[in-house]
Design an enzyme around this catalytic site. Structure first.
Site, PDB file in Angstrom:
ATOM      1  N   GLY A 286       0.822  -1.216   0.000  1.00  0.00           N
ATOM      2  CA  GLY A 286       0.000   0.000   0.000  1.00  0.00           C
ATOM      3  C   GLY A 286       0.847   1.253   0.000  1.00  0.00           C
TER       4      GLY A 286
ATOM      5  N   ASP B  47      -2.070   8.765  -5.351  1.00  0.00           N
ATOM      6  CA  ASP B  47      -0.762   8.120  -5.463  1.00  0.00           C
ATOM      7  C   ASP B  47       0.132   8.820  -6.488  1.00  0.00           C
ATOM      8  OD1 ASP B  47      -2.148   6.411  -3.851  1.00  0.00           O
ATOM      9  OD2 ASP B  47      -2.274   4.781  -5.305  1.00  0.00           O
TER      10      ASP B  47
ATOM     11  N   TYR C 236     -11.889  -2.689  -4.137  1.00  0.00           N
ATOM     12  CA  TYR C 236     -11.682  -1.258  -4.342  1.00  0.00           C
ATOM     13  C   TYR C 236     -12.774  -0.683  -5.247  1.00  0.00           C
ATOM     14  CZ  TYR C 236      -9.208   3.122  -5.177  1.00  0.00           C
ATOM     15  OH  TYR C 236      -8.864   4.452  -5.251  1.00  0.00           O
TER      16      TYR C 236
HETATM   17  C1  GLA Z   1      -5.168   3.522  -3.241  1.00  0.00           C
HETATM   18  C2  GLA Z   1      -5.585   4.281  -4.490  1.00  0.00           C
HETATM   19  C3  GLA Z   1      -5.720   5.772  -4.180  1.00  0.00           C
HETATM   20  C4  GLA Z   1      -6.614   6.013  -2.976  1.00  0.00           C
HETATM   21  C5  GLA Z   1      -6.202   5.108  -1.812  1.00  0.00           C
HETATM   22  C6  GLA Z   1      -7.165   5.168  -0.674  1.00  0.00           C
HETATM   23  O1  GLA Z   1      -3.897   3.912  -2.850  1.00  0.00           O
HETATM   24  O2  GLA Z   1      -4.663   4.076  -5.523  1.00  0.00           O
HETATM   25  O3  GLA Z   1      -6.199   6.452  -5.320  1.00  0.00           O
HETATM   26  O4  GLA Z   1      -7.956   5.842  -3.314  1.00  0.00           O
HETATM   27  O5  GLA Z   1      -6.099   3.762  -2.218  1.00  0.00           O
HETATM   28  O6  GLA Z   1      -7.220   6.441  -0.125  1.00  0.00           O
END
Ligand code: GLA
Length: 384
Positions: A125, A173, A223
């Protein structure tokens, strides 16, 4: 960085029998606050970490894309005029997605060779995917010069992930990997794209990351399901995005929503509020409040957004009891991956050792715990 670069260059030389012409670097990120708020048009707070991805490359005269993933010991070849998402070399899709988006922006990307090396733990993550996309864009910018602003590069890489890789992620991200700034947290309003760099509230604080080793993968259902639930909830309120639903509007009609949509919406609406409060806490130098907001965010992930897992809950519950820890939460998408802890410098060693030990006793696994310096965003690197 020098080691990472020279290793990647030597692997490129070995594999392609020539020296690379250009190189680029992009970091991973930690999400400090703003969990699943980005695709809801909300606010996020993040930092670039000191682990990243290097790409080195050169032109190929035969319109071929030849990629070498040094850390996976895999290679793959594609025709630059005709390629599709590759079900076997899924790592290559992040590069190909960027190529496709550049081509769609009328940028004439031709054949090239590249070697990739990443030291971002996979599935933690910490945005290894975005770092690969952004580093690819920065390498290709040097091989096939184009003019795009930093924000446009971030948006292009997000489209690569959405349209080619197939994850409907927000901008957090890619934005963080492009805009990272040493010693600064970044704030982003995902609707207006207004962004700011803010210092931590005190000088004596560290960001401690703990990888639970519970694997997280966004290339999957959860997701996208959460995103759909959020969209359904905003549609219920007659709004385009949950960003536009106020807490009062939500409270007035929440009982009419299906359970899941109600919980997801509450998480997002309150999380947006937490990011705005954190922004003020940074300006006011209030470290205690920042930490409390982080911990509250985790509880909301756990009970409302339901994107935590028992390993992450254990790490957060344990961290909160340790001296010097001001706040702890999961970071990023969830369903595994890492936690981020805000810890007073004086306690960092003791904190890291205790967290690692207690997790080992609990799970039998040695979770990597490391302090990350808040680092620079993506940049070109000299191969000389
Ligand atoms: C992942 C996704 C981001 C965001 C996070 C949760 O990292 O790539 O765009 O949605 O999860 O905040």
């Amino acid at each position: 960085m020098t080691d990472l670069l020279s290793y990647t260059i030597s692997r490129f030389q070995e594999h392609f029998d020539e020296a690379p012409e250009k190189a680029a670097y992009a970091p991973g990120r930690v999400e400090i606050l703003g969990n699943h708020t980005d695709y809801n048009g909300g606010y996020v707070m993040s930092a670039a970490i000191d682990k990243g991805t290097v790409l080195v490359g050169s032109l190929d005269e035969f319109d071929q894309i030849s990629l070498l993933a040094t850390d996976l010991n895999r290679n793959a070849e594609f025709n630059v005029n005709l390629f599709e998402r590759d079900a076997r070399s899924t790592w290559a899709n992040y590069v190909l997605g960027v190529v496709q988006q550049l081509q769609r922006s009328d940028i004439n990307v031709r054949g090239f060779k590249a070697a990739i090396h990443s030291i971002i733990p996979l599935g933690a993550g910490l945005s290894s995917s975005a770092a690969l996309e952004v580093a690819s864009a920065y390498l290709l910018k040097q091989l096939f010069p184009f003019e795009l602003s930093k924000m446009d590069v971030a948006l292009l890489c997000q489209r690569a992930e959405n349209q080619f890789v197939g994850v409907s992620s927000g901008l957090l991200d890619q934005f963080s990997s492009v805009f990272g700034a040493p010693n600064h947290l970044m704030f982003l309003d995902c609707r207006t794209l207004e962004n700011a760099q803010l210092r931590l509230p005190r000088e004596d604080l560290s960001l401690v990351i703990c990888d639970s080793l519970a694997k997280h993968s966004l290339v999957g259902g959860e997701y996208n399901t959460r995103r759909a639930e959020c969209m359904a909830a905003s549609a219920f309120f007659g709004k385009e995005l949950l960003r536009d639903v106020t807490i009062d509007e939500f409270n007035a009609r929440k009982s009419e929503l299906p359970d899941n949509q109600r919980k997801r919406a509450q998480h997002v609406i309150e999380e947006n509020e937490r990011v705005l409060q954190a922004r003020q806490a940074l300006v006011a130098g209030d470290a205690k409040l920042l930490g409390e907001l982080m911990t509250a965010s985790h509880q909301s992930s756990r009970y409302l957004f339901e994107n935590s897992v028992p390993e992450l809950d254990f790490l957060v519950d344990t961290a909160r009891e340790l001296p010097g820890c001001l706040g702890a939460r999961l970071t990023g998408g969830g369903w595994g991956g890492a936690t981020i802890n805000l810890v007073e410098d004086a306690f960092v060693d003791q904190f890291s050792a205790a967290l690692s030990e207690k997790y080992f006793e609990h799970s039998g696994r040695r979770a990597p715990v490391f302090v990350s310096t808040i680092s620079d965003g993506a940049h070109f690197v000299s191969v000389k």
